[in-house]
Design a protein around this motif. Sequence first.
Motif, PDB file in Angstrom:
ATOM      1  N   HIS A   1       6.073  -4.211   5.550  1.00  0.00           N
ATOM      2  CA  HIS A   1       6.871  -5.417   5.301  1.00  0.00           C
ATOM      3  C   HIS A   1       6.004  -6.749   4.363  1.00  0.00           C
ATOM      4  O   HIS A   1       7.331  -7.964   3.554  1.00  0.00           O
ATOM      5  CB  HIS A   1       7.432  -5.888   6.804  1.00  0.00           C
ATOM      6  CG  HIS A   1       8.428  -4.759   7.187  1.00  0.00           C
ATOM      7  ND1 HIS A   1       9.917  -4.949   6.287  1.00  0.00           N
ATOM      8  CD2 HIS A   1       8.537  -4.000   7.919  1.00  0.00           C
ATOM      9  CE1 HIS A   1      10.272  -3.446   7.186  1.00  0.00           C
ATOM     10  NE2 HIS A   1       9.881  -2.845   8.039  1.00  0.00           N
TER      11      HIS A   1
ATOM     12  N   VAL B   1       9.092   0.722   2.412  1.00  0.00           N
ATOM     13  CA  VAL B   1      10.048  -0.608   2.885  1.00  0.00           C
ATOM     14  C   VAL B   1      11.528  -0.860   2.200  1.00  0.00           C
ATOM     15  O   VAL B   1      12.081  -1.889   2.300  1.00  0.00           O
ATOM     16  CB  VAL B   1      10.191  -1.976   3.114  1.00  0.00           C
ATOM     17  CG1 VAL B   1       8.973  -1.730   4.589  1.00  0.00           C
ATOM     18  CG2 VAL B   1       8.727  -2.611   2.490  1.00  0.00           C
ATOM     19  N   GLN B   2      11.628   0.834   1.334  1.00  0.00           N
ATOM     20  CA  GLN B   2      13.326  -0.151   0.404  1.00  0.00           C
ATOM     21  C   GLN B   2      14.284   1.021   1.337  1.00  0.00           C
ATOM     22  O   GLN B   2      13.862   1.778   1.698  1.00  0.00           O
ATOM     23  CB  GLN B   2      12.212   0.512  -0.387  1.00  0.00           C
ATOM     24  CG  GLN B   2      11.174  -0.007  -2.098  1.00  0.00           C
ATOM     25  CD  GLN B   2      11.310  -1.618  -1.694  1.00  0.00           C
ATOM     26  OE1 GLN B   2      13.191  -2.091  -2.030  1.00  0.00           O
ATOM     27  NE2 GLN B   2      10.705  -2.298  -1.738  1.00  0.00           N
TER      28      GLN B   2
ATOM     29  N   SER C   1       7.716  -6.844 -11.971  1.00  0.00           N
ATOM     30  CA  SER C   1       8.493  -6.896 -11.008  1.00  0.00           C
ATOM     31  C   SER C   1      10.120  -6.103 -12.017  1.00  0.00           C
ATOM     32  O   SER C   1      11.198  -6.041 -11.294  1.00  0.00           O
ATOM     33  CB  SER C   1       8.946  -8.701 -10.750  1.00  0.00           C
ATOM     34  OG  SER C   1       9.282  -9.249 -11.605  1.00  0.00           O
TER      35      SER C   1
ATOM     36  N   TYR D   1       9.074   2.685  -6.988  1.00  0.00           N
ATOM     37  CA  TYR D   1       7.868   1.527  -6.421  1.00  0.00           C
ATOM     38  C   TYR D   1       7.355   2.587  -6.671  1.00  0.00           C
ATOM     39  O   TYR D   1       5.279   2.472  -6.606  1.00  0.00           O
ATOM     40  CB  TYR D   1       8.117   0.727  -5.058  1.00  0.00           C
ATOM     41  CG  TYR D   1       8.376  -0.292  -5.457  1.00  0.00           C
ATOM     42  CD1 TYR D   1       7.258  -1.879  -5.594  1.00  0.00           C
ATOM     43  CD2 TYR D   1       9.706  -1.161  -4.505  1.00  0.00           C
ATOM     44  CE1 TYR D   1       8.415  -3.552  -5.684  1.00  0.00           C
ATOM     45  CE2 TYR D   1      10.548  -2.301  -4.938  1.00  0.00           C
ATOM     46  CZ  TYR D   1       9.527  -3.461  -5.072  1.00  0.00           C
ATOM     47  OH  TYR D   1       9.665  -4.498  -5.581  1.00  0.00           O
TER      48      TYR D   1
ATOM     49  N   GLU E   1       6.195  -9.613  -2.537  1.00  0.00           N
ATOM     50  CA  GLU E   1       7.014  -9.998  -3.165  1.00  0.00           C
ATOM     51  C   GLU E   1       8.713 -10.595  -3.257  1.00  0.00           C
ATOM     52  O   GLU E   1       8.536 -11.295  -4.562  1.00  0.00           O
ATOM     53  CB  GLU E   1       7.049  -7.915  -3.478  1.00  0.00           C
ATOM     54  CG  GLU E   1       8.340  -7.520  -5.140  1.00  0.00           C
ATOM     55  CD  GLU E   1       7.153  -6.816  -5.790  1.00  0.00           C
ATOM     56  OE1 GLU E   1       6.475  -7.396  -5.472  1.00  0.00           O
ATOM     57  OE2 GLU E   1       8.601  -6.469  -6.777  1.00  0.00           O
ATOM     58  N   SER E   2       8.636 -10.493  -2.130  1.00  0.00           N
ATOM     59  CA  SER E   2      10.415 -11.504  -2.459  1.00  0.00           C
ATOM     60  C   SER E   2       9.977 -13.531  -2.269  1.00  0.00           C
ATOM     61  O   SER E   2      10.635 -14.018  -3.002  1.00  0.00           O
ATOM     62  CB  SER E   2      10.946 -11.330  -1.049  1.00  0.00           C
ATOM     63  OG  SER E   2      10.681 -11.729  -0.174  1.00  0.00           O
TER      64      SER E   2
ATOM     65  N   ARG F   1      15.208   2.276  -5.715  1.00  0.00           N
ATOM     66  CA  ARG F   1      13.689   1.193  -5.580  1.00  0.00           C
ATOM     67  C   ARG F   1      12.975   2.093  -5.408  1.00  0.00           C
ATOM     68  O   ARG F   1      11.933   1.535  -5.974  1.00  0.00           O
ATOM     69  CB  ARG F   1      14.220   0.440  -4.941  1.00  0.00           C
ATOM     70  CG  ARG F   1      14.480  -1.215  -5.030  1.00  0.00           C
ATOM     71  CD  ARG F   1      14.797  -2.205  -4.216  1.00  0.00           C
ATOM     72  NE  ARG F   1      13.989  -3.288  -4.448  1.00  0.00           N
ATOM     73  CZ  ARG F   1      14.523  -4.243  -6.202  1.00  0.00           C
ATOM     74  NH1 ARG F   1      15.691  -4.255  -7.293  1.00  0.00           N
ATOM     75  NH2 ARG F   1      13.573  -5.235  -6.365  1.00  0.00           N
TER      76      ARG F   1
ATOM     77  N   LEU G   1       5.322  -1.081  -0.259  1.00  0.00           N
ATOM     78  CA  LEU G   1       6.838  -1.425  -0.985  1.00  0.00           C
ATOM     79  C   LEU G   1       7.240  -0.257  -1.203  1.00  0.00           C
ATOM     80  O   LEU G   1       8.336  -0.679  -0.304  1.00  0.00           O
ATOM     81  CB  LEU G   1       7.113  -2.285  -2.362  1.00  0.00           C
ATOM     82  CG  LEU G   1       5.804  -3.700  -1.804  1.00  0.00           C
ATOM     83  CD1 LEU G   1       6.290  -4.363  -3.340  1.00  0.00           C
ATOM     84  CD2 LEU G   1       7.568  -4.396  -0.972  1.00  0.00           C
TER      85      LEU G   1
ATOM     86  N   LYS H   1       6.449  -6.407   1.160  1.00  0.00           N
ATOM     87  CA  LYS H   1       7.839  -6.622   0.661  1.00  0.00           C
ATOM     88  C   LYS H   1       7.897  -8.485   0.379  1.00  0.00           C
ATOM     89  O   LYS H   1       8.872  -8.748  -0.573  1.00  0.00           O
ATOM     90  CB  LYS H   1       8.655  -6.050   1.875  1.00  0.00           C
ATOM     91  CG  LYS H   1       9.764  -6.237   1.088  1.00  0.00           C
ATOM     92  CD  LYS H   1      10.595  -5.327   2.292  1.00  0.00           C
ATOM     93  CE  LYS H   1      12.098  -5.386   1.174  1.00  0.00           C
ATOM     94  NZ  LYS H   1      13.523  -4.591   2.252  1.00  0.00           N
TER      95      LYS H   1
END
Lengths: 500, 646, 107
Positions: free
Chosen positions: B563, A298-299, A233, A308, B569-570, A304, A295, B566
């Motif tokens: 999503h 959806v950036q 991360s 990924y 992840e968050s 970013r 991921l 994501k």
Amino acid sequence: MMYWLSVLIFLPLSGALLIVLAWHSNVVMARRAVLLFSVAELLIALGLWWFADPGSDGYMYIVRASWIPSMGIQFLLGMDGLSLLLVLLTALLIPIAILVSWHSVKYHWPVFAALLLAIEAGIMGVFLALDLILFYVFWELMLVPMYFLIGLWGHERRLYAAYKFFLFTLTGSLLMLVSILGLYFIHGEQTGIYTFDYFALLHTDLPDTTGMWLMLGFFAAFAVKIPVFPVHSWLPDAHTEAPTAGSIILAGLLLKTGTYGLLRFCLPLFPEDSLEFAPFAMALGIVGILYGAFLALVQEDIKRLIAYSSISHLGFVVLGIYAWNQESLHGAMILILAHGVTTSAMFAIVGMLEERSHTRLLSRLGGLLLPMPRLGTMLLLFTLSAMGMPGLANFVGEFLVLAGVYQISASFAIAGAMGIVAGAIYLLWMYQRAMLGEVNENPAWRDLDLRELSVLAILAILVLWLGLYPAPFLDYLQSPTDIIIELNTVVTTGMEDASH
Amino acid sequence: MNQLLWLIPGAPILGALIIVLLGGFLRYRHVAVLASCAAAAAFLTVLLAWLNGASNTQPLQQTVYTWMAVGDWRPTVGLMLDRLSLVMVSVVSGVGFLIHLYSIAFMAKDNDFRRYYFFLNLFLGGMLLLVLADNLLLLYLGWELVGLCSFALIGFWYRDPVRASAGRKAFITTRIGDLLLALGIFLLFSQFNTLSLPVLFDAISEQWQSNSQLAAITAFMIFAGAIGKSAQIPLQVWLPDAMAGPSPVSALIHAATMVTAGVYLIARMHPLFELTPLVQWTVAAIGAVTVLYGASSALAQNDLKRVLAYSTISQIGYMFLALGCGAYAFALFHLVTHAFFKSLLFLTAGAIIQANNDEHDIHRLGSHGGHSLLMHGCFLVGAASLAGIPVITAGFYSKEAILTAVWPASTGQLLWVIAALGAFLTSIYIFRTYFLLFHNSQKADSTSPTINGLMAWPLYILAILSITAGFVEFPAGWSGPRLWSTWLENEFSAAKHPPLATVYVLQLIASLLPLLGVGIAFLLARREKAGYRIPLSDFLRDGWKFDATYKIVLVGGYFKLAHFFKLIESLLIDAMLHKMTRGYKVFATYCRTGFEYGVLNRGLNGLLSGLRFGHAQLSTAQNGLLNRYALMICTGAVFLLGYWLW
Amino acid sequence: MIPLSHSLIIAALLFSLGLLIILVRRELLFILMGLEVMFNGAALTAIAAGQYWKNADGQILTIFLTVVTAAELAIALILVWLAFEHLNTTRADKLNLLKDNIDRGPP
């Protein structure tokens, strides 16, 4: 011939010192000097390549000098095929990073230049050092200038990103230091020779669980750098906040030190334990591939997104390394190079876009192929390479990795191959949103100038070369691969003997 | 001749390279002529190969260079020209050259001509590489290269987001097939440690039993790759959208050549497919279903190019049907004739559409009226050949050959019925289009737009070929030449056909159906002008709702999943980090107040004051007075002396 | 022949006299003189011992001692002169700059 290896490390260091001392307030001279130093470094690396004998067994150059003899620490550098290619990549990407930052770095150019050279020295050292303490020193040496690079020239949340980057990598490398010391003492107790010499430590006979713990210590450091799935991360943050040159070095070189570490230290030093660990590592690689790909889709921020995608691609490398056979290892090593070139180029292009529009958000770009055909074409080329288009660099690596993994486990290969499709999905989506459609905003786009075009052209030629004719590179990788393969067969036959 | 093989794919690729490097300095005329010359060079080399006895049974081979070198596995960039690839190469380079010629006039008003010709040339090179490759890796390179060019040319007018998305959709859909193809290649590699085609075929026939599971899996994966590229069910959804590209591109890539790459691949890999009757039957079944799907969907289309797109899907279904029934030579035969008449139809359609200000709707095009005689004639020839009007068209011969060969296969009767129904529908939809376009009250007048010379020549040539190409192979039971199947008999075993009595009955039915279809189409067109819609027209127009279903299930699901990750992840990872940081801070605060201040600081302070006190006591001795120091030295010496003496 | 004890007694007297001078006098020049007297005492011991042992080492040592003393004296006189020039005094009890001062703290 041999001492040129030390020159590779000390030339940029002295260059950094010179720039800070002599031209700390003269931007023009600092720019010239830093370019001169990095190009000289590139020429030396090319010269080493020219005089290297590809057929020779193992190491082409070795430098050995005593440093702290009382503790068995040496100044031991060595270059085999793998180091050679990575050194070439480093020597190439640094001038490119410099050229890319030519106008985009607005203040403290001389310090910036000096930091770049210091990072170069650290990375060169990592790729060349064969004494574990020396390796550790260089490993940390590249960390500090990178911290400042992100922290001083980064974007809005640069301090957070720099801090995160530093903490993650430092934690990993401390674990590695513990493992290095553990290995040192175990080897010393067994043989009576206390040394950090890589070649001496290669054949240490490790007790079962101890070996596993030591291996995990090394793996932790390298996994953070690569980065492998659960400890990734820091990467998106660091990439997003770093200046363009920082992103190029981060993606193109720093991540590669992790995979290099796996190949150079983790597998050869602990063959049995690595073999035992391989299925887990491959699973981590698979998770990384798919997770990164998901991921990335959806950036909103291009940097970013590419970060990924790096996680996804490096997943292939990990997968290939731990599949541990002829094809997969070759593939992993070629993929290291290919990803270095491709991703650096993509970051460079994003940097150029950002210079023009001051945004990295996909929703604010769009239709840029019309005002900037050159940039659009270049981005297309590198995007295609990143999604594994045959004839371009990444394909060779990904194909070989998957061909090798297939022989180990079909399901891993299938999962990995799905990553390639997922790669096509997010990369094309990115390309379409940035380059196709109607122009959203119009901050007087101008196409690439000569400097930018030549930077990208160099990388484009490399991408094509790696894709269409990788044979010369693969030749250099033959002997390092053979050595690692041999470990595997030794271990497996050893295990079979034990079971009989 | 062996040494010149590289020129076939090399010339167009070089052309593309020159365009991309020097394109900035060249004007439209130069770029167009250069690209056409590159295509012509490839075509001439192919002709040279014909003249120099490429038609010998021994294939021509050339190894250009070693591509990769991994241990003892060294895949090369190696080319191989046997009769199968000779057929493909001739069609690809020939049609490719004609379409380059056509494009010179067609694209004259476009500003982005460099990109167009670059990708067109690159496509030609990739396609020729695909069919000439002597190993699967190089074949895969060509395979992906043509996919890329298809992507770039579909989205050629990228400023329209719909067109750009269509290109992306095509690329990703075919990539799903490519993924399976790649896995099939990996499987072959892990089994035999080589990808060279001749070596592979020897190894397959030696090591794999008939009906073996591995062979079935491999064949299925390769078949999946073919499905993606050739737009068969269930991966056919990209082809109708691909019509967003310029018409010559549709003609070349999405009708004549690239979409038939799947047919070529299966024909090329036929030793593998012959080991697994199950997969072979699946090929035939998919082909048959696709025939019906394409033909029925084409029936309800209003967009001229979409009619042709669905028609292409359906016609390639015929080729798959033939492949599945073991009639490889006839599949190839239909591939050739289809390349001629379908590119003829597309080029004519392109000319019509361009002449009418980019109007795609057949009803409105029909009411516009004025189409020149050339357009009318060419479209009629193409339509007749596509419908398979008996005896006089090429389409009749190739379709008849396939239908005859289908009957003796397993469940052949059922497949034959579906195929014949497909032929019937084909004739209806294409003549419906024809009648809607050309049979209206207005007559062509002198002011109606015509096709200029350079654009017309390819049409003439293709029209002639659409009629005459069939005469090389007469149907079973007819007296007449059978050049095609005899020429290819070394590559493929001859196709079976039922007893002659059955053959004649089947042929009679299959010949009457198209004629009947023309009649129905005439009536249908007349009623449609009056506002009639065929039943289920919405369902058919949307291609049996495949798109909508995929959009909800696959695309929606995929984005949801992304999503979701994501969110993970968050939520999980970042939140965990935050929590850890928070916890760390709390711990640190506690340490500060409790341990640091309470214990350590107090202890340290005590130690410090003690030290300061001691220091104050001792420092009186250090007074800087020389005599005092000397006295101390003396005293010290005396004490030491005393100590030693006693 | 002078008995050893005589010479040693003289030497001890000289040494004690010099030491006394050093301890009592405050003037740097006198202290230096006291030092010289002490040196002489030491030298005399060496000579007496050499004579007693029938050995030339004592005399050699004395010659060395004389030379070293001369050099040392020269440096010492220069230092005295410098002290006078910079600090305007040659009295030992005024020259107490090295005195520890706890209130002043570390430099």
